[in-house]
Each structure stands twice: as C-alpha cells, then as structure tokens.
Design a protein around this motif. Structure first.
Motif, PDB file in Angstrom:
ATOM      1  N   TYR A 116       2.628  44.077  -4.688  1.00  0.00           N
ATOM      2  CA  TYR A 116       1.645  45.155  -4.666  1.00  0.00           C
ATOM      3  C   TYR A 116       1.807  45.992  -3.394  1.00  0.00           C
ATOM      4  CZ  TYR A 116      -2.906  47.406  -5.473  1.00  0.00           C
ATOM      5  OH  TYR A 116      -3.906  48.316  -5.709  1.00  0.00           O
ATOM      6  N   LEU A 119       5.048  48.196  -3.456  1.00  0.00           N
ATOM      7  CA  LEU A 119       4.917  49.352  -4.349  1.00  0.00           C
ATOM      8  C   LEU A 119       4.080  50.441  -3.695  1.00  0.00           C
ATOM      9  CD1 LEU A 119       4.376  47.497  -7.737  1.00  0.00           C
ATOM     10  CD2 LEU A 119       6.364  48.870  -7.115  1.00  0.00           C
ATOM     11  N   ILE A 124       4.872  54.658  -4.862  1.00  0.00           N
ATOM     12  CA  ILE A 124       4.974  54.690  -6.319  1.00  0.00           C
ATOM     13  C   ILE A 124       3.618  55.078  -6.897  1.00  0.00           C
ATOM     14  CG2 ILE A 124       5.558  53.401  -8.398  1.00  0.00           C
ATOM     15  CD1 ILE A 124       7.889  53.774  -6.457  1.00  0.00           C
ATOM     16  N   LEU A 146       1.583  45.793 -11.084  1.00  0.00           N
ATOM     17  CA  LEU A 146       1.694  47.111 -11.706  1.00  0.00           C
ATOM     18  C   LEU A 146       0.384  47.500 -12.385  1.00  0.00           C
ATOM     19  CD1 LEU A 146       5.234  46.678 -13.297  1.00  0.00           C
ATOM     20  CD2 LEU A 146       4.666  48.310 -11.501  1.00  0.00           C
ATOM     21  N   LEU A 186      11.117  54.060 -12.522  1.00  0.00           N
ATOM     22  CA  LEU A 186      11.046  52.813 -11.755  1.00  0.00           C
ATOM     23  C   LEU A 186      11.668  51.679 -12.550  1.00  0.00           C
ATOM     24  CD1 LEU A 186      10.023  51.035  -9.395  1.00  0.00           C
ATOM     25  CD2 LEU A 186       7.809  50.909 -10.589  1.00  0.00           C
ATOM     26  N   PHE A 217      13.896  48.376  -7.843  1.00  0.00           N
ATOM     27  CA  PHE A 217      13.261  47.240  -7.172  1.00  0.00           C
ATOM     28  C   PHE A 217      13.884  45.971  -7.735  1.00  0.00           C
ATOM     29  CE2 PHE A 217       8.719  45.444  -6.108  1.00  0.00           C
ATOM     30  CZ  PHE A 217       9.288  44.450  -5.339  1.00  0.00           C
TER      31      PHE A 217
END
Length: 277
Positions: A116, A119, A124, A146, A186, A217
């Motif tokens: 988390y 990101l 993002i 996400l 992504l 990632f």
C-alpha cells in the motif's frame, strides 16, 4: 536515532527470530541482525526452509522462538497451525509474520502495509487500471491494497482458475488464465516467476504489455533485478521492486518482534547493509 549500545553475547536469554521460505535469502537475516547490533538487542535471526511445515511451526512454539517470517509458498498453508490471526492477516487469509507470545502464535501480514505504501509513493492513482499476476498469499496482499486504495479496474491473471476467480470475485476484479494480449498502465507480478531458482529466467508479462505499461511492480525480492524489472528499465518504465517491499515489511516485522521502532536512518543503514551496499 543513533546508539552506542553493545549487543550482549549470545547466551541462554538470547531470543531467536527466524524465517521460513522455499528459497531462503539473506536479506532478512542481514537486516534484522544488523539492527540488533545497532540497537544492542539480545536477539539473533536465522533463515530456514522446510519440507514439513507443521513440524517447523511446532518448533517455533515449543522452542519459544519469538518471531517467524513466512514466505512463499507457506503464507496460506500456515494459517491452520496458528492460534490467532491479527486483522492484517485475517482480512486476506494470508500470513507473512508469526509472533510467539509464551506459546501462543498470532499471524500478521506486513506485506499489505508495504505494498500500500509503495503504491502511494509511486503516485498510482485510484482509477489506474492494473493487471495482477498471481492468486497466492502475496497476490492476496496486493489485491487488498489495490482495492482499499480504490483501484477496482483490474484483472487477476492466474492459471489456477478456482483460486484466480475467487480472488477476483472477492474484490470485483476480472479474471484471465494468461496475460497474453492484455495491457494496462500498471503491471504487478505476485508469482515466483523471475525468482532465483527454477523460474529465474521467466518473464512474468509479455514484452508488449511491458511496453504499453506506465509502471511495473515486481514483488519478487530475490534477485533484486528480476527479468521483469530489467525489461521495464529497458522500456523506460517506472519500477517498483520486491526489494522495496522487503525493506518495509521487514521493518514492521522487527517492530512486532522487539517492540522497538528504529529510526528512518538506522533502518536505511540496515537495508543498505543487507543488500551488501
């Protein structure tokens, strides 16, 4: 925070922490032991592998091992062997950390927090479409991060249809068996593809998908530079590495085991040491 504390010599009161992984690496061992030395803590850390998970977890309990990091492929299989689950692990049915309190084993998940955070740092946006490859314990942590960031426009790619569909359905994502012609801004690999060992030459996504992406990632921490990350660098894409995940999640494990939170400076020094920098 700096310290001149002297770490006690190993003795009967030394507390042992450990890790269990199919392919043990050196990062966690070097990171934790370096911080024990810097902070003068009477702990020692050792990496292990096992072909008998119940016996290994029984040893954690019986030998009063204070903490145990859990890596692939044990993050889900270990759950029935524990006494309790912290919310971080219970919410996603995946454990990467065990804390032993006088024989009572509680499972946690510090991967979620690390993912988390990374990101967020990468900027993002919550509307960013993604492709998540994998449906195991690490993929569950990624999917939860996400979703809790508001990212619902994505696809889970997993060869195991039952597990892939189940993870996708939990958060309202799509499912596909293979990445083939899929593209998204992504890309996230949460499988062993690219990991040191049998899969170390495997590319988790097709080159066309990498070229079409904005950010790649790879949660694989060993090696630091996976085939996917090398391909992303060649294509000029923003990258987030498994090595970054390893630092953040290991720091939270350290706090759970010892009750001590190192300064940002000490944590960075330990991470650099662990990487051999």
């Amino acid at each position: 925070m700096t310290t001149d504390a002297t770490k006690p010599p190993i003795g009967p009161k030394t507390r042992l922490c450990m890790s269990l992984a199919a392919r043990p690496g050196t990062f966690g061992t070097r990171f934790h032991n370096r911080l024990y030395e810097q902070l003068g803590l009477d702990y020692v850390y050792k990496a292990f592998t096992t072909t008998d998970l119940p016996a290994a977890i029984g040893g954690v309990r019986a030998l009063q091992i204070r903490g145990c990091a859990i890596s692939m492929p044990f993050k889900e299989a270990v759950i029935p062997l524990l006494d309790a689950m912290a919310p971080s692990a219970g919410a996603i049915d995946s454990v990467n950390t065990i804390v032993n309190d006088d024989g009572r084993l509680t499972g946690y998940n510090t991967d979620y927090t690390a993912i988390y955070t990374l990101l967020e740092r990468a900027g993002i946006g919550p509307d960013t479409r993604f492709i998540l490859r994998g449906a195991g314990g690490m993929a569950k942590a990624v999917a939860a991060a996400l979703f809790n960031r508001g990212q619902t426009n994505g696809v889970v790619v997993a060869r195991n249809e039952a597990k892939g569909r189940a993870l996708a359905a939990l958060y309202g994502f799509g499912w596909e068996a293979a990445p083939d012609d899929l593209t998204a801004p992504l890309l996230i690999n949460a499988t062993p593809l690219g990991m040191a060992g049998a899969d170390e030459d495997s590319l988790a996504f097709p080159e066309a998908a990498i070229k079409a992406a904005h950010t790649v990632f790879d949660v694989v921490a060993l090696p630091v530079e996976t085939p996917l990350l090398r391909a992303a660098e060649k294509a000029g894409k923003q990258r987030i590495s498994g090595a970054e995940v390893a630092v953040l999640q290991a720091l939270e494990q350290f706090v759970l085991y010892t009750g001590v939170r190192p300064s940002t400076e000490l944590a960075a020094q330990a991470a650099a040491f662990a990487r051999g920098a």
